[in-house]
Scaffold this motif. Structure first.
Motif, short mmCIF file in Angstrom:
data_model
loop_
_atom_site.label_atom_id
_atom_site.label_comp_id
_atom_site.label_asym_id
_atom_site.label_seq_id
_atom_site.Cartn_x
_atom_site.Cartn_y
_atom_site.Cartn_z
N PHE A 55 -3.63 -7.62 -0.51
CA PHE A 55 -3.44 -6.41 0.29
C PHE A 55 -3.55 -5.21 -0.64
N GLY A 56 -4.76 -4.70 -0.78
CA GLY A 56 -5.05 -3.68 -1.77
C GLY A 56 -4.52 -2.29 -1.45
N ASP A 57 -4.37 -1.96 -0.18
CA ASP A 57 -3.95 -0.62 0.20
C ASP A 57 -2.44 -0.45 -0.04
N PRO A 58 -2.04 0.45 -0.94
CA PRO A 58 -0.61 0.62 -1.22
C PRO A 58 0.19 1.13 -0.03
N ARG A 59 -0.49 1.60 1.01
CA ARG A 59 0.21 2.07 2.21
C ARG A 59 0.46 0.94 3.22
N HIS A 60 -0.16 -0.21 3.00
CA HIS A 60 0.01 -1.34 3.92
C HIS A 60 1.47 -1.83 3.84
N PRO A 61 2.06 -2.20 4.97
CA PRO A 61 3.45 -2.66 4.95
C PRO A 61 3.71 -3.84 4.02
N VAL A 62 2.74 -4.74 3.87
CA VAL A 62 2.93 -5.87 2.96
C VAL A 62 3.01 -5.36 1.52
N ARG A 63 2.12 -4.44 1.15
CA ARG A 63 2.16 -3.88 -0.20
C ARG A 63 3.46 -3.12 -0.44
N LYS A 64 3.97 -2.47 0.59
CA LYS A 64 5.26 -1.76 0.46
C LYS A 64 6.38 -2.76 0.19
N LEU A 65 6.32 -3.92 0.85
CA LEU A 65 7.31 -4.97 0.59
C LEU A 65 7.21 -5.48 -0.85
#
Length: 194
Positions: A108-118
């Protein structure tokens, strides 16, 4: 948590570990869990929601393991050795496929994606946990986490079973603990009584 939700999460965790988040289809998860697509979507409105639930559960399980290892330990040296033992416990699990959070970050490359936030939240929580438990400043905690993350990758990617033993003297130095050859105890894994 309902038994069906637990079963879906356990199946998803196993499949995500073995095959990755994107490569694991939602149909495979519900089928291998002995469920239906409708039941899965009743518990998780989307695949991303299921991934988030799995990672949130993994976060809680990981910190519970580390906390259990710290019980009854006092002093920075003993707590460092317990931290390394906790990581060794994790590395020795049959379902160890590296760090779920590192793996999710790669997918999940996008730092705004909820998974990346987790992922970011989990890694900050680990740094904060290390800082509190080992009574060090944020910079030292960050360096210790860098060593631990390296041990995870070396153990998983390179099948390097001695990674934690290599981390121990560097971690001791960061914490200002005596060198092993000057009276400090060398780290050796101590299996916890079950």
């Amino acid at each position: 948590m309902s038994e069906k939700r637990q079963q879906l999460m356990a199946t998803a965790y196993r499949l995500f570990n073995r095959h990755g988040f994107h490569a694991t289809g939602i149909d495979r998860i519900w089928a291998e869990a002995g469920s239906t697509k409708r039941t899965l979507y009743r518990h998780f409105p989307s695949k991303d929601a299921l991934i988030e639930a799995v990672l949130t559960a993994r976060d809680a399980e990981f910190f519970a393991l580390l906390d259990a290892r710290q019980a009854g330990r006092s002093g920075r040296e003993a707590r460092l050795m317990a931290l390394l033992d906790g990581f060794a416990d994790w590395f020795g699990r049959s379902d160890f496929y590296g760090c779920n959070f590192i793996n999710a970050s790669a997918e999940f490359g996008d730092p705004r994606h909820p998974v990346r936030k987790l992922v970011a939240s989990h890694k900050r929580a680990l740094r904060d946990w290390v800082q509190r438990r080992l009574e060090c400043d944020e910079e030292v905690a960050s360096r210790l986490c860098l060593l631990l993350e390296g041990a995870v990758v070396m153990t998983h990617s390179y099948q390097e079973t001695g990674a934690l033993a290599r981390v121990a003297p560097m971690a001791r130095a960061l914490l200002g603990l005596p060198r092993e050859d000057n009276g400090g105890e060398p780290w050796q894994y101590h299996k916890q009584d079950q």
